[in-house]
Scaffold this active site. Sequence first.
Site, PDB file in Angstrom:
ATOM      1  N   ASN A 108     -10.105  -2.306  -7.116  1.00 40.46           N
ATOM      2  CA  ASN A 108      -9.276  -1.410  -7.930  1.00 40.46           C
ATOM      3  C   ASN A 108      -9.840  -1.182  -9.332  1.00 40.46           C
ATOM      4  OD1 ASN A 108      -6.145  -2.666  -6.526  1.00 40.46           O
ATOM      5  ND2 ASN A 108      -7.484  -1.037  -5.845  1.00 40.46           N
ATOM      6  N   ASP A 138       0.826  -1.201   0.000  1.00 38.08           N
ATOM      7  CA  ASP A 138       0.000   0.000   0.000  1.00 38.08           C
ATOM      8  C   ASP A 138       0.866   1.259   0.000  1.00 38.08           C
ATOM      9  OD1 ASP A 138      -2.334   1.416  -0.040  1.00 38.08           O
ATOM     10  OD2 ASP A 138      -2.732   1.234   2.104  1.00 38.08           O
ATOM     11  N   GLY A 139       0.350   2.309  -0.656  1.00 34.48           N
ATOM     12  CA  GLY A 139       1.005   3.612  -0.592  1.00 34.48           C
ATOM     13  C   GLY A 139       1.718   4.050  -1.848  1.00 34.48           C
TER      14      GLY A 139
END
Length: 318
Positions: A81, A33-34
């Site tokens: 997503n 993540d990120g």
Amino acid sequence: MKRWLRQRVDAVYEEVLSREVSGAPTHVAVIQDGNRRYARRKGDDATDGHREGVQTTEQVLEWCQEIGVEELTLYTFSTENFDRPEAENEALFDLLCEKLREFADADRVHDNGVQIRALGEVERLPERVRDAVEYAERRTRSYDQFVLNIALAYGGRSQLLEAVQGVATDVERAGLEPGEITVETIENRLYDRPVRDVDLIIRTGGDERTSNFLPWHANGNEAAVFFCAPYWPEFSKADFLRGIRTYEHREESWRRTRARRAIALLGAVSDPELVEAKSVVERFRDSLPSGEQPDPEELETTESTHADGLDSSGQAAD
């Protein structure tokens, strides 16, 4: 000078952590993540963040192999997503195609016997991505030294639902008896090939949730979870080793709990249970603080006391 000093401190800390690691989990699952937040912070496009994140992915694979991890699962693209902007997803799909083919041809993959597999609803992905997945799986299918799972179009709840629907169909049409349904019955319908139980989940980016990731194999195995603040492209080896240390502490706590429960039961169980409890104590006794470790003679005395109260058939004597 400050940058040099920081690098030196990080190197020393990494060395300290490496010395503390004494046992590796078998299966590590990572929520990467990120990437997008990292790119926004730098003023770049989301794709730039994903591309830098791929470099971290390659490093993590090497770190896993260094310490003896046997299976790594990467949460790369979830079913949620698909709701992101089309242009962003198309760029990510192009990157996936590029890296899957590049990785499938890499010498280090073949030299280390890495088998690449995709988990998820791959049929929902564009044809070019499906072709790249098929290429990577075909090129590495015969390897068994290390398994790299790429979770694509993945949703843990939908995977479980599909498996349950398959079992229900077999009950209705194939004569499967409900009493014949086992853990293996479900697992065989989750994925084409076996997936090991997850020992450790790592999530970067600061969020403290597991996002429906491998619920059957992680929650069912009571996997340790390590949340950390760095965005995925910033994830370092020191962060990785801190995650491994979290797993080791979780294992130590589990062993201590098992040993304490077994000691508590020793004086109040039947003969067959006593044998099992004694076995647990002997296996995990060293995990207890020295002050809590029972004396071996005490264990023998407890077993003899139970034996004296039973006749040869195992029934209590009059």
